[in-house]
Design a protein around this motif. Sequence first.
Motif, short mmCIF file in Angstrom:
data_model
loop_
_atom_site.label_atom_id
_atom_site.label_comp_id
_atom_site.label_asym_id
_atom_site.label_seq_id
_atom_site.Cartn_x
_atom_site.Cartn_y
_atom_site.Cartn_z
N ALA A 34 5.46 15.25 12.42
CA ALA A 34 6.17 14.01 12.07
C ALA A 34 5.38 13.31 10.97
O ALA A 34 4.15 13.28 11.01
N CYS A 35 6.11 12.75 10.02
CA CYS A 35 5.42 12.12 8.89
C CYS A 35 6.24 10.97 8.32
O CYS A 35 7.46 11.07 8.20
N TYR A 36 5.53 9.90 8.00
CA TYR A 36 6.14 8.77 7.28
C TYR A 36 5.30 8.52 6.04
O TYR A 36 4.07 8.47 6.10
N ARG A 37 5.97 8.36 4.90
CA ARG A 37 5.28 8.02 3.65
C ARG A 37 6.01 6.85 2.99
O ARG A 37 7.22 6.70 3.16
N SER A 38 5.28 6.05 2.24
CA SER A 38 5.90 4.94 1.52
C SER A 38 6.96 5.45 0.56
O SER A 38 7.97 4.78 0.31
N ARG A 39 6.73 6.62 0.01
CA ARG A 39 7.73 7.28 -0.83
C ARG A 39 8.41 8.34 0.02
O ARG A 39 7.82 9.38 0.32
N SER A 95 -4.18 4.62 3.81
CA SER A 95 -3.70 3.62 2.86
C SER A 95 -4.31 3.86 1.49
O SER A 95 -5.42 4.40 1.38
N SER A 96 -3.60 3.44 0.48
CA SER A 96 -4.12 3.56 -0.89
C SER A 96 -5.11 2.45 -1.21
O SER A 96 -5.72 2.46 -2.29
N GLU A 97 -5.26 1.49 -0.30
CA GLU A 97 -6.21 0.39 -0.49
C GLU A 97 -7.44 0.58 0.39
O GLU A 97 -7.32 1.05 1.52
N PRO A 98 -8.63 0.21 -0.11
CA PRO A 98 -9.84 0.36 0.69
C PRO A 98 -9.94 -0.69 1.79
O PRO A 98 -9.28 -1.72 1.74
N PHE A 99 -10.74 -0.38 2.80
CA PHE A 99 -11.10 -1.31 3.88
C PHE A 99 -9.92 -1.76 4.74
O PHE A 99 -9.96 -2.83 5.31
N ARG A 100 -8.89 -0.92 4.86
CA ARG A 100 -7.83 -1.20 5.83
C ARG A 100 -8.33 -0.84 7.23
O ARG A 100 -7.83 -1.37 8.22
N ASP A 149 0.83 -1.20 0.00
CA ASP A 149 0.00 0.00 0.00
C ASP A 149 0.88 1.26 0.00
O ASP A 149 2.01 1.25 0.49
N TYR A 150 0.31 2.33 -0.52
CA TYR A 150 0.94 3.64 -0.29
C TYR A 150 0.48 4.09 1.09
O TYR A 150 -0.70 4.36 1.32
N LEU A 151 1.42 4.14 2.02
CA LEU A 151 1.10 4.37 3.43
C LEU A 151 1.47 5.78 3.84
O LEU A 151 2.51 6.31 3.46
N ASN A 152 0.62 6.37 4.65
CA ASN A 152 0.87 7.69 5.21
C ASN A 152 0.57 7.66 6.70
O ASN A 152 -0.54 7.29 7.11
N ILE A 153 1.58 7.98 7.52
CA ILE A 153 1.40 8.09 8.97
C ILE A 153 1.88 9.47 9.38
O ILE A 153 3.03 9.83 9.11
#
Length: 324
Positions: free
Chosen positions: A180-185, A265-270, A160-164
Amino acid sequence: MKAIFHLSNYLDTLSGAVRPIRFLALVIGVGLTALGGYLRSVQEEGWVYDNASEIFYVGVSILLLTNLLLVFIDKQAIETLKSLYEEEEKVRALQVELSELKVDFNVTVAWLTLTKLMTELVDQAIAAEAIDAATSERLYNTVVEFIADYKMRIFGMGDDYLNISIYQFNEKTEELECIACYRSRPSDAKGPHRTWRRGEGHVGKAFELQNELICADARVPDVAAWVAAPPGKYRPKDREQFVSLAAVPIAIDTASPLGVMIMTSSEPFRFVNSDDVESARNEMCDIQRAKLAVAALQDIAAQVAQLMSIVRSKTTNKEAENAT
């Protein structure tokens, strides 16, 4: 299903063994019936007539018994298959339940480990005499990195493309600012981030409502209209990157939140709430994990609230000392 397969083979074998006997019985039955009928037509009385009647009825009896036996065997086979199929369904249900329990166990173990790591961060903050800006940044960045480390084990997020992100409310500007930030990219985590006022986007909505905002699929028209960023802050990639999301207020006192922690998340229903369960079931999603993901994030947000409260207190004290 293997048991049904073996039973089916057994019944086929039994049917194959019975078939020649049934055929022979039918031939004898038909032959005796025909012979008896013929002899009765030849002579209407006497020894031949009497024996012809017995032959005829014996043939009819053989035919009836053969068909009754066939019906009994077929009925037994059907009932046995039905019973075995029901047992197979029970076994399948138990296997699903065991699989869910295994997921629950693995998620719980990972969740406890993450909780321990978060507790150690809080202890570090408590032990520090004062906390400067660099230390504060390190602590919050460590939080999002810890969560990212457990993205698969707790949240079931793989590619997933994740963003926290952790947002802190600035009383002076009355905006939620990303600290503070975390991204998959990784490059997406750098640079200036959008700030949010009360009620803006899912971050501002969660802060304003003082309650978590859980969204299984932000692309649904009714939902999108409510959680989307306002026109001036909307970005075209929002729709494909931030599909399922959870925004949880960071608060010691729920009436006075300090900020908001989000995970998307870039995916639904997480993530799912009670209103999303039926849709998630139709999509064959892992509802149990999605519910646990929300609970885990709520727990983490509570620990972040402790950390933020300590950091703010010790940062303020340090600034006051420097001022004197």
